[in-house]
Design a protein around this motif. Structure first.
Motif, PDB file in Angstrom:
ATOM      1  N   ILE A 143       0.846  -1.194   0.000  1.00 44.14           N
ATOM      2  CA  ILE A 143       0.000   0.000   0.000  1.00 44.14           C
ATOM      3  C   ILE A 143       0.883   1.247   0.000  1.00 44.14           C
ATOM      4  N   TYR A 188       2.311   2.248  -3.363  1.00 46.37           N
ATOM      5  CA  TYR A 188       1.397   2.943  -4.272  1.00 46.37           C
ATOM      6  C   TYR A 188       1.173   4.404  -3.880  1.00 46.37           C
ATOM      7  N   ILE A 234      -7.834   1.818  -2.878  1.00 45.49           N
ATOM      8  CA  ILE A 234      -7.013   1.009  -1.983  1.00 45.49           C
ATOM      9  C   ILE A 234      -6.895   1.681  -0.613  1.00 45.49           C
ATOM     10  N   PHE A 235      -6.634   2.981  -0.631  1.00 44.51           N
ATOM     11  CA  PHE A 235      -6.501   3.718   0.631  1.00 44.51           C
ATOM     12  C   PHE A 235      -7.784   3.626   1.456  1.00 44.51           C
ATOM     13  N   LEU A 284      -8.735  -0.442   2.256  1.00 48.91           N
ATOM     14  CA  LEU A 284      -7.805  -1.135   3.154  1.00 48.91           C
ATOM     15  C   LEU A 284      -7.638  -0.404   4.476  1.00 48.91           C
ATOM     16  N   LEU A 295      -7.259  -6.149  -1.466  1.00 51.95           N
ATOM     17  CA  LEU A 295      -5.998  -5.556  -1.889  1.00 51.95           C
ATOM     18  C   LEU A 295      -5.479  -6.245  -3.154  1.00 51.95           C
TER      19      LEU A 295
END
Length: 263
Positions: free
Chosen positions: A130, A133, A206-207, A210, A252
Motif C-alpha cells: 500500500i 502505491y 485502496i486507501f 484497506l 488488496l
C-alpha cells in the motif's frame, strides 16, 4: 505460574466448544483453498509490473543536499501479492491439520499464536505494498513501516497473552500501544496522499478500503475484550478474524490487479 499466562487458569475461553472448533476447522480448510486459488490466479494472470525500492544515502556533511534517489532493487507486485496470499493459505492449512491440536488448545486459552505469526508477515507485506502505491519506496521508510506494523501485530499477540480466560481484570494497554504503532504507516500514507498532484482512482480506492479493513481488525479485538454482544464468544471473534483476513487480502489483491497487473 504467572497470572499473565494463558495456562495460569483452568478456565476455557467463552464459546470455544467442540462444535465451534469443528466449525472453525471447516472454515480454515475452506479459506486454505480460497487464498491459494487467488495466489495462483494472480501469478498466472498478472503481468511483470514491479516497483523499485530506492535509496537516498547521504553524501557530504549533515544538512547537505540529498542525492537523487537511486534504485536498490525491484519488487514484483504479482509475486508480493501471491506471497501474502500463500502465507494465509499455509496458516489456515496448518491450523486445520498438523497444527490443529495446538491451535485448538490455544483457542481454549483465549489466544491464537498462529494468527499473530502469520499476520506479522502477511499484513506487513500488505502495508508495504500500500505504501508503495503512495510513493513510500525509500528503503529507510520501508524499514520503518515494517517495524511499526510488526510492532502493532506483536502488541495484539500480547493483548491476548496477558488476558487469559478466568482473569479478574482486563488490561487494554497492549491494544492501545499497538494502535499507536499501527497508525504510523497510515499517517505517512496520508501525508503523501495530501501532497500528491492527484492519485489514480484505484489507488484512492485502496486507501479507503484497506484503511477501513485494517481498522476493523482492531475493532474486532476491542469488541472481544469489551465482551460486546456475540463477541463474548472467543470463537465468534476468531471466525470474524478469518472473514476479515479473507476480505482484506482479497480486496488488496484484486484492486492492485485491476489497476496495475491486468493485461
Amino acid at each position: 505460574m504467572s497470572p499473565a499466562s494463558p495456562t495460569a487458569t483452568s478456565a476455557i475461553a467463552d464459546g470455544v466448544t467442540d462444535d465451534a472448533l469443528k466449525g472453525l476447522r471447516r472454515w480454515n480448510l475452506g479459506l486454505t483453498v480460497l487464498h491459494a486459488a487467488q495466489a495462483v490466479a494472480i501469478l498466472v494472470l498478472g503481468n511483470g509490473f514491479a516497483i523499485a525500492v530506492t535509496s537516498t544515502f547521504p553524501e557530504g556533511p549533515p544538512g547537505a543536499d540529498a542525492p537523487a534517489p537511486s534504485s536498490l532493487f525491484e519488487v514484483s507486485i504479482s509475486v508480493a501479492i501471491a506471497v501474502f496470499l500463500f502465507l494465509a493459505a499455509a496458516d489456515h492449512l496448518v491450523t486445520a491439520t498438523v497444527g490443529r491440536g495446538l491451535y485448538e488448545s490455544d483457542l481454549r486459552g483465549g489466544i491464537n499464536r498462529f494468527r499473530w505469526a502469520e499476520y506479522s508477515i502477511s499484513a506487513t507485506i500488505m502495508i508495504v505494498l500500500i505504501g508503495f502505491y503512495f510513493g513510500i519506496t525509500d528503503i529507510t521508510a520501508v524499514v520503518a513501516v515494517i517495524g511499526a506494523n510488526v510492532a502493532m501485530i506483536l502488541f495484539g499477540w500480547l493483548q491476548e497473552r496477558v488476558n487469559p480466560p478466568g482473569r479478574t481484570s482486563t488490561t487494554m494497554l497492549p491494544f492501545w500501544f499497538g494502535t499507536v504503532a499501527g497508525l504510523a504507516p497510515w499517517v505517512a500514507i496520508v501525508i503523501n496522499l495530501a501532497g500528491s498532484d492527484g492519485a489514480p482512482g484505484f489507488v484512492i480506492g485502496i486507501f479507503a478500503s484497506l484503511g477501513l479493513f485494517f481498522s476493523t481488525f482492531a475493532v474486532n479485538q476491542w469488541l472481544q475484550y469489551r465482551q460486546v454482544g456475540p463477541w463474548k464468544s472467543y470463537a465468534f471473534g476468531e471466525k470474524t478474524y478469518l472473514v476479515l483476513s479473507l476480505v482484506a487480502k482479497s480486496a488488496l489483491a484484486w484492486q492492485i490487479f485491476g489497476g496495475s497487473l491486468a493485461g
